[in-house]
Design an enzyme around this catalytic site. Sequence first.
Site, PDB file in Angstrom:
ATOM      1  N   ASP A  41      -4.351  -6.254   5.486  1.00  0.00           N
ATOM      2  CA  ASP A  41      -5.151  -6.984   5.945  1.00  0.00           C
ATOM      3  C   ASP A  41      -5.170  -8.680   5.445  1.00  0.00           C
ATOM      4  OD1 ASP A  41      -6.422  -5.537   7.945  1.00  0.00           O
ATOM      5  OD2 ASP A  41      -7.338  -4.119   6.415  1.00  0.00           O
TER       6      ASP A  41
ATOM      7  N   ASN B 180       0.762  -1.258   0.156  1.00  0.00           N
ATOM      8  CA  ASN B 180      -0.167  -0.037  -0.008  1.00  0.00           C
ATOM      9  C   ASN B 180       0.842   1.101  -0.054  1.00  0.00           C
ATOM     10  OD1 ASN B 180       0.618   0.832   2.749  1.00  0.00           O
ATOM     11  ND2 ASN B 180      -0.478  -0.961   3.312  1.00  0.00           N
TER      12      ASN B 180
ATOM     13  N   LYS C 289       9.261 -17.686 -10.200  1.00  0.00           N
ATOM     14  CA  LYS C 289       8.492 -16.484 -10.722  1.00  0.00           C
ATOM     15  C   LYS C 289       7.409 -17.235 -11.753  1.00  0.00           C
ATOM     16  CE  LYS C 289       8.854 -12.755 -14.162  1.00  0.00           C
ATOM     17  NZ  LYS C 289       9.427 -12.287 -15.269  1.00  0.00           N
TER      18      LYS C 289
ATOM     19  N   PHE D 120      -3.963   3.572  14.691  1.00  0.00           N
ATOM     20  CA  PHE D 120      -4.576   4.803  13.771  1.00  0.00           C
ATOM     21  C   PHE D 120      -5.831   4.303  12.964  1.00  0.00           C
ATOM     22  CE2 PHE D 120      -1.569   8.357  13.086  1.00  0.00           C
ATOM     23  CZ  PHE D 120      -0.827   8.230  14.268  1.00  0.00           C
TER      24      PHE D 120
ATOM     25  N   LYS E  87     -13.391   0.755  15.598  1.00  0.00           N
ATOM     26  CA  LYS E  87     -12.028   0.270  15.677  1.00  0.00           C
ATOM     27  C   LYS E  87     -11.453   0.430  17.112  1.00  0.00           C
ATOM     28  CE  LYS E  87     -10.672   0.438  10.687  1.00  0.00           C
ATOM     29  NZ  LYS E  87     -10.232   1.236   9.698  1.00  0.00           N
TER      30      LYS E  87
ATOM     31  N   LYS F 192     -10.588  -3.098  18.865  1.00  0.00           N
ATOM     32  CA  LYS F 192      -9.173  -3.525  19.078  1.00  0.00           C
ATOM     33  C   LYS F 192      -8.875  -3.070  20.463  1.00  0.00           C
ATOM     34  CE  LYS F 192      -8.637  -3.009  14.056  1.00  0.00           C
ATOM     35  NZ  LYS F 192      -7.420  -3.093  13.070  1.00  0.00           N
TER      36      LYS F 192
END
Length: 397
Positions: free
Chosen positions: A277, A208, A287, A323, A337, A341
Amino acid sequence: MLKGKKILLGVTGGIACYKSPGICSLLRKKGAEVKVVMTKSTTEFVTPLTFQTMSNNVVHVEMFNQLFNMDVEHISLAKWADIIVIAPATANIIGKFANGISDDMLSTVLMASRSKVMIAPGMNTVMLNSVANQKNIQTLKERGVIILDTQTDLLACNDYGSGKMLEPSQIVDEIDRALTPKDLEGKKFVITAGPTVEALDPVRFITNRSSGKMGYALAERAEKRGAKVTLISGPTSIDIPKVENFVRIKSTRDMFDEVGKYFDECDVLIKAAAPADYRPKNYSDEKIKKGHDSDMSSIEMEQNPDIAKHYGNQKKHQILVGFAAESTNVEEFAKEKLAKKNMDMIVANNIKRTDGGFGTDTNVASIITSASIDNLEIMSKVELADEILDRVKKLLS
Ligand code: PMT
């Protein structure tokens, strides 16, 4: 933070003084006020006008022929400074300072000062390591003077070795460290930062846009405030801050394992990373060849561990800060969250904003606990790090 700090930059006549205007410039960009005292030999390399322009202040060279505001100049300069930084410091000024000689403006200001003093030596290797200079450095260290390292490189005199002055950005970083109150002294922080990468084969991976800037800013500020920091980071291309322990990882499972090694002992876990995730269910050692042995039109995924949730459920004395990177319903999803969490605090950022979230130097965040929401203005990630740490400090006490 250097905003509003008063820095007296002493510049002596080593060749590295051509870099000292850069120190002025960086300090002023960070909001510090800078005054410069140059020795006469420095004026052979750089003019006072250069420093006057970069510091936006009168530059002091001569001891006797200047009277600004009818002050006794060397005394008022000495009283004014939060810190005196000599960069570059020649063997001559180190020798004078160590032995109480004050025969020009700079050495007299040093003699008259009760402020912190930092020395950034810049000289030839043999001069640096000479018995006399090392003895003088030792004397100054024993008096509490901060003596910076030098770089080892090809020197201006064509010798290769130690003695090259640190770069302006490194010196400014050390000034910031020296002036930051140690209000998190002794606390152990584990901070995660950056993205994780989930490999498909030796060539390809899923990742990301996290740059690591937010997590690194937190690590930098926590360390400067006296904490012992373990920074666990995914792949990034930004400078690694000075921390006690830096751990490089690749995947979310690596991050999960590394957090586990330090969690029991830590006081604070801050999850600023953006862990993936999901990961590809199958990893190919070779490969994957287009059109040969596999169909790449879809990738089967499986779930990664939720690190924050796992350790949130395990915490005893630890403070957990998470965050939330959201593009819609920012506050609502962040609160979900926080509860799910078992976090003590969550920092919600709207990743749709161009001046916050992934990759930017600034962030626009809300800091949320079960009892409060603070919607903060746009600020640098370094400033936001301090806002977060101020609140963590309160939770710790
Ligand atoms: O690195 P930068 O470019 O500076 O960008 C900063 C940032 C946008 C990455 C950062 O500010 C941020 O928001 N990080 C959290 C990104 C994220 O993964 O958000 P989330 O809403 O998916 O996860 C919520 C929390 O759970 C986060 O603290 C995350 O670290 C944690 N998590 C998520 C997934 C997972 N498998 N394990 C986790 O611990």
